[in-house]
Design a protein around this motif. Structure first.
Motif, PDB file in Angstrom:
ATOM      1  N   UNK A  15     -12.840  10.970  10.664  1.00 60.08           N
ATOM      2  CA  UNK A  15     -11.702  10.810   9.812  1.00 60.08           C
ATOM      3  C   UNK A  15     -10.937   9.441  10.209  1.00 60.08           C
ATOM      4  N   UNK A  16     -10.528   8.781   9.234  1.00 56.24           N
ATOM      5  CA  UNK A  16      -9.792   7.200   9.294  1.00 56.24           C
ATOM      6  C   UNK A  16      -8.417   7.204   9.041  1.00 56.24           C
ATOM      7  N   UNK A  17      -7.797   6.977  10.120  1.00 52.10           N
ATOM      8  CA  UNK A  17      -6.212   6.642   9.532  1.00 52.10           C
ATOM      9  C   UNK A  17      -6.048   5.158   9.425  1.00 52.10           C
ATOM     10  N   UNK A  18      -5.363   5.006   8.303  1.00 47.23           N
ATOM     11  CA  UNK A  18      -4.763   3.625   8.037  1.00 47.23           C
ATOM     12  C   UNK A  18      -3.318   3.569   7.896  1.00 47.23           C
ATOM     13  N   UNK A  19      -2.450   3.157   8.828  1.00 49.08           N
ATOM     14  CA  UNK A  19      -0.898   3.568   8.495  1.00 49.08           C
ATOM     15  C   UNK A  19      -0.237   2.189   8.539  1.00 49.08           C
ATOM     16  N   UNK A  20       0.960   2.157   7.619  1.00 45.69           N
ATOM     17  CA  UNK A  20       1.820   1.126   7.581  1.00 45.69           C
ATOM     18  C   UNK A  20       2.363   0.894   9.124  1.00 45.69           C
ATOM     19  N   UNK A  21       2.461  -0.205   9.495  1.00 48.42           N
ATOM     20  CA  UNK A  21       2.572  -1.721   8.774  1.00 48.42           C
ATOM     21  C   UNK A  21       1.269  -2.331   8.593  1.00 48.42           C
ATOM     22  N   UNK A  23      -1.414  -1.211   6.821  1.00 43.01           N
ATOM     23  CA  UNK A  23      -2.116  -0.605   5.617  1.00 43.01           C
ATOM     24  C   UNK A  23      -2.283  -1.745   4.624  1.00 43.01           C
ATOM     25  N   UNK A  24      -3.111  -2.719   4.915  1.00 42.82           N
ATOM     26  CA  UNK A  24      -3.469  -3.801   3.927  1.00 42.82           C
ATOM     27  C   UNK A  24      -4.527  -3.435   2.932  1.00 42.82           C
ATOM     28  N   UNK A  25      -4.630  -4.245   1.913  1.00 40.41           N
ATOM     29  CA  UNK A  25      -5.725  -3.703   1.165  1.00 40.41           C
ATOM     30  C   UNK A  25      -7.142  -3.896   1.733  1.00 40.41           C
ATOM     31  N   UNK A  26      -7.339  -4.916   2.728  1.00 41.43           N
ATOM     32  CA  UNK A  26      -8.639  -4.961   3.289  1.00 41.43           C
ATOM     33  C   UNK A  26      -8.877  -3.737   4.094  1.00 41.43           C
ATOM     34  N   UNK A  27      -8.057  -3.417   4.874  1.00 43.88           N
ATOM     35  CA  UNK A  27      -8.150  -2.168   5.941  1.00 43.88           C
ATOM     36  C   UNK A  27      -8.462  -0.814   5.021  1.00 43.88           C
ATOM     37  N   UNK A  28      -7.742  -0.541   4.094  1.00 47.85           N
ATOM     38  CA  UNK A  28      -7.663   0.495   2.833  1.00 47.85           C
ATOM     39  C   UNK A  28      -9.174   0.459   2.251  1.00 47.85           C
ATOM     40  N   UNK A  29      -9.264  -0.727   1.827  1.00 45.73           N
ATOM     41  CA  UNK A  29     -10.799  -0.677   1.229  1.00 45.73           C
ATOM     42  C   UNK A  29     -11.889  -0.529   2.078  1.00 45.73           C
ATOM     43  N   UNK A  30     -11.847  -0.926   3.212  1.00 48.50           N
ATOM     44  CA  UNK A  30     -13.012  -0.688   4.323  1.00 48.50           C
ATOM     45  C   UNK A  30     -12.966   0.841   4.665  1.00 48.50           C
ATOM     46  N   UNK A  31     -11.686   1.420   4.836  1.00 56.98           N
ATOM     47  CA  UNK A  31     -11.645   2.934   5.204  1.00 56.98           C
ATOM     48  C   UNK A  31     -12.068   3.565   3.843  1.00 56.98           C
ATOM     49  N   UNK A  32     -11.806   3.625   2.746  1.00 56.53           N
ATOM     50  CA  UNK A  32     -12.371   4.112   1.843  1.00 56.53           C
ATOM     51  C   UNK A  32     -13.816   4.094   1.612  1.00 56.53           C
ATOM     52  N   UNK A  33     -14.484   2.969   1.990  1.00 53.29           N
ATOM     53  CA  UNK A  33     -15.986   2.644   1.579  1.00 53.29           C
ATOM     54  C   UNK A  33     -16.682   4.128   2.069  1.00 53.29           C
ATOM     55  N   UNK A  34     -17.608   4.918   1.371  1.00 55.61           N
ATOM     56  CA  UNK A  34     -18.307   5.779   1.614  1.00 55.61           C
ATOM     57  C   UNK A  34     -17.361   7.211   1.971  1.00 55.61           C
ATOM     58  N   UNK A  79      -1.307  -2.612  -5.661  1.00 54.99           N
ATOM     59  CA  UNK A  79      -2.473  -2.800  -6.137  1.00 54.99           C
ATOM     60  C   UNK A  79      -3.125  -1.801  -7.033  1.00 54.99           C
ATOM     61  N   UNK A  80      -3.190  -2.307  -8.260  1.00 53.19           N
ATOM     62  CA  UNK A  80      -3.552  -1.330  -9.485  1.00 53.19           C
ATOM     63  C   UNK A  80      -5.069  -1.327  -9.768  1.00 53.19           C
ATOM     64  N   UNK A  81      -5.004  -0.882 -11.138  1.00 49.01           N
ATOM     65  CA  UNK A  81      -6.465  -0.553 -11.527  1.00 49.01           C
ATOM     66  C   UNK A  81      -7.482  -1.627 -11.364  1.00 49.01           C
ATOM     67  N   UNK A  82      -7.313  -3.149 -11.462  1.00 51.95           N
ATOM     68  CA  UNK A  82      -8.205  -3.747 -11.123  1.00 51.95           C
ATOM     69  C   UNK A  82      -8.673  -3.882  -9.897  1.00 51.95           C
ATOM     70  N   UNK A  83      -7.869  -3.290  -8.791  1.00 53.23           N
ATOM     71  CA  UNK A  83      -8.393  -3.314  -7.553  1.00 53.23           C
ATOM     72  C   UNK A  83      -9.026  -2.048  -7.278  1.00 53.23           C
ATOM     73  N   UNK A  84      -8.456  -0.969  -7.595  1.00 51.24           N
ATOM     74  CA  UNK A  84      -8.762   0.342  -7.494  1.00 51.24           C
ATOM     75  C   UNK A  84     -10.493   0.523  -7.849  1.00 51.24           C
ATOM     76  N   UNK A  85     -10.711  -0.015  -9.168  1.00 47.54           N
ATOM     77  CA  UNK A  85     -12.126   0.428  -9.584  1.00 47.54           C
ATOM     78  C   UNK A  85     -13.213  -0.509  -8.748  1.00 47.54           C
ATOM     79  N   UNK A  86     -12.657  -1.574  -7.850  1.00 49.98           N
ATOM     80  CA  UNK A  86     -13.658  -1.716  -6.966  1.00 49.98           C
ATOM     81  C   UNK A  86     -13.906  -1.239  -5.830  1.00 49.98           C
ATOM     82  N   UNK A  87     -13.131  -0.062  -5.585  1.00 47.03           N
ATOM     83  CA  UNK A  87     -13.573   0.738  -4.393  1.00 47.03           C
ATOM     84  C   UNK A  87     -14.726   1.393  -4.541  1.00 47.03           C
ATOM     85  N   UNK A  88     -15.322   1.731  -3.045  1.00 38.34           N
ATOM     86  CA  UNK A  88     -16.769   2.431  -3.081  1.00 38.34           C
ATOM     87  C   UNK A  88     -16.649   3.689  -2.257  1.00 38.34           C
ATOM     88  N   UNK A  89     -16.063   4.705  -2.814  1.00 37.70           N
ATOM     89  CA  UNK A  89     -15.987   5.984  -2.183  1.00 37.70           C
ATOM     90  C   UNK A  89     -17.488   6.690  -2.163  1.00 37.70           C
TER      91      UNK A  89
END
Length: 532
Positions: A15-21, A23-34, A79-89
């Motif tokens: 389990x990975x937690x990413x909290x404000x302040x 919770x940047x895009x780079x941190x979230x993208x890394x956590x979502x990977x896989x 961060x809308x659709x153009x960012x979300x569709x680059x995620x790699x779950x």
């Protein structure tokens, strides 16, 4: 978030937690990977909304995150659709959106609740980029963050549809639709009542099973981790095999373009080639990031202009991201558009009164190539009431036909809506053009088709013939004496009156618009509606 974390850590140590302040895009993208399960609690920015429309949805239908780490909770960026569709779950990932505005169809607090149409668009839009990124389901709940969803995902033996319908806050008002944004997927709403309170939604592959999300064995054809992917992807088209696709690019809005849903067994690329006798005339290429894409073609050749009428072959080719080629799929394709759109000199006329003011309606169209052409007038059931032009070999050029409102026996037709239908054929291919014409004294429209007693409504009447004075509107309600009001002219030939229906009985209310034309002829038409 801490409540959900406490539940998740009991189910899996990963389990990975990413909290404000932070919770940047780079941190979230890394956590979502896989990640197999992604939980987001934050602000929602969706569409339709009161804000400026952006066709790329740059800030909508995604995450609201911290623009810069460590700069406080109010340091926001969407961060809308153009960012979300680059995620790699992970394959078969599920996204849980809790307490968002728009994601489940709901509005922001204090704003006007959405109609069903608006709620549907919001749900379909918000899930689309997550599904394109590879997730296979999005669950949105505007009011709840019940740990039930996490526990249920780690309990095998049920589909996501079953899981969602069994949630503690399920309402049992499920509405299911095919997705427009991500063809091949579906979405569901479960409002608080059958008509309002849109706070629960499920989008994606509703038949996906929980064991496929949190620990299913490899699917047939999937490569073993660490080994090269050598298997070709499966390719299917929405058009059945052997079924010809017909295209009539004549600008009438009917079959002007081909729309074909392409399903690939995994993410990849799709190429379509339209050929005539083996020679390509048009090619289209597109990405299929989530294993599906929508292919469209409007009959335009690669060099510009419409391709000639005739028979073609469509071949769809595809490759996965590893370069493996799918078995090509071919479909017969016909392009035939000899008729341009029909235009009417009188879309509304009134032959039944026998005067000369608006006695005929003429239809004009252009024949673009030699063909056998016939023109008929059809009634509301589709039956032919008048043959204006029997099938006749005709040369290219303009064609004009006129109808006097009579049937083939010479009698005037009943009042109502009819259709001109022109048909052209070269003996193998055929094309049809249809245009509606209204034959009555007035076209009457109510602001509400199911009015209630005591309700304020507006009646608009469009006259077929020129009137000597404004018409009157007579209202005949069940259990009430008929009453009338004058109508006001709002445009040439268009009149309007706003009334408040009286108390009385249920049944049928009749709105009668009557007047006198400039030849002194009496004009009257009736609109009947149920009243409750």
């Amino acid at each position: 978030a801490e409540e959900l974390y406490a539940e998740a850590i009991q189910l899996t140590p990963n389990v990975v937690r990413v909290y404000s302040p932070n919770a940047t895009w780079s941190a979230v993208r890394s956590a979502v990977n896989g990640a197999s399960i992604i939980v987001y609690l934050g602000h929602g920015n969706g569409w339709p909304s009161p804000y400026t429309y952006d066709p790329a949805y740059t800030t909508k239908n995604g995450f609201g995150l911290n623009a810069t780490a460590g700069m406080g909770d109010d340091n926001n960026r969407y961060y809308g659709e153009p960012y979300i569709e680059t995620l790699t779950p992970a394959p078969n990932a599920v996204v849980l959106l809790f307490h968002l505005c728009y994601a489940a169809g709901n509005s922001e607090p204090g704003q006007t609740p959405p109609t069903l149409s608006v709620a549907r668009q919001r749900v379909d839009n918000y899930a689309s980029a997550f599904l394109r990124a590879g997730a296979r389901a999005v669950i949105a709940d505007g009011h709840s963050h019940d740990p039930y969803y996490l526990r249920a995902l780690f309990t095998g033996g049920q589909t996501l549809d079953e899981l969602w319908r069994a949630a503690p806050n399920a309402n049992g008002n499920v509405l299911t639709y095919a997705s427009s944004r991500t063809p091949g997927f579906s979405y569901q709403l479960d409002p608080d009542t059958p008509t309002e309170g849109y706070y629960r939604a499920l989008s994606g592959n509703l038949a996906l099973r929980t064991e496929d999300v949190t620990g299913a064995p490899l699917l047939p054809g999937e490569p073993t981790p660490g080994e090269p992917d050598l298997a070709p992807p499966a390719l299917t088209l929405s058009a059945p095999e052997g079924s010809p696709i017909a295209l009539t690019p004549n600008g009438d809005g009917v079959a002007d373009a081909m729309t074909l849903n392409v399903q690939l067994g995994e993410p990849g690329t799709v190429e379509a080639v339209v050929s005539a006798y083996g020679t390509p005339v048009a090619q289209r290429a597109l990405n299929a990031p989530a294993g599906h894409a929508t292919l469209t073609w409007d009959g335009t050749a690669d060099g510009g202009g419409l391709v000639p009428d005739g028979q073609y072959q469509l071949e769809v080719r595809a490759r996965d991201l590893a370069g493996n080629a799918a078995l090509p799929a071919t479909r017969p394709l016909t392009v035939y558009a000899p008729l341009s759109g029909i235009t009417l000199d009188a879309p509304q006329f009134f032959p039944q009164d026998g005067d000369a003011l608006r006695a005929t309606s003429g239809a004009t169209f252009t024949l673009r190539s030699y063909a056998t052409v016939g023109v008929e007038v059809l009634d509301a059931t589709g039956a032919t009431v008048r043959t204006l032009v029997p099938p006749t070999p005709s040369a290219p050029g303009p064609m004009v036909v006129t109808w006097d409102g009579r049937n083939d026996l010479g009698a005037l037709v009943a009042r109502g809506t009819y259709r001109f239908r022109a048909t052209a054929t070269d003996g193998v291919l055929s094309d049809r053009q249809v245009k509606a014409v209204f034959a009555d004294a007035f076209r009457i429209v109510s602001s509400d088709r199911t009015p209630a007693r005591g309700q304020r409504i507006t009646i608009t009447a469009t006259a077929s013939e020129t009137l000597a004075a404004s018409p009157r509107l007579t209202i005949r309600q069940p259990g009430r004496t008929a009453w009338s009001v004058s109508m006001s002219r709002i445009a040439s030939g268009v009149y309007r009156a706003t009334i408040i229906l009286k108390s009385g009985s249920r049944g049928t209310v009749r709105f009668v618009v009557s007047g006198t034309d400039t030849d002194g002829g009496r004009q009257a038409s009736t609109l009947s509606l149920p009243i409750h």
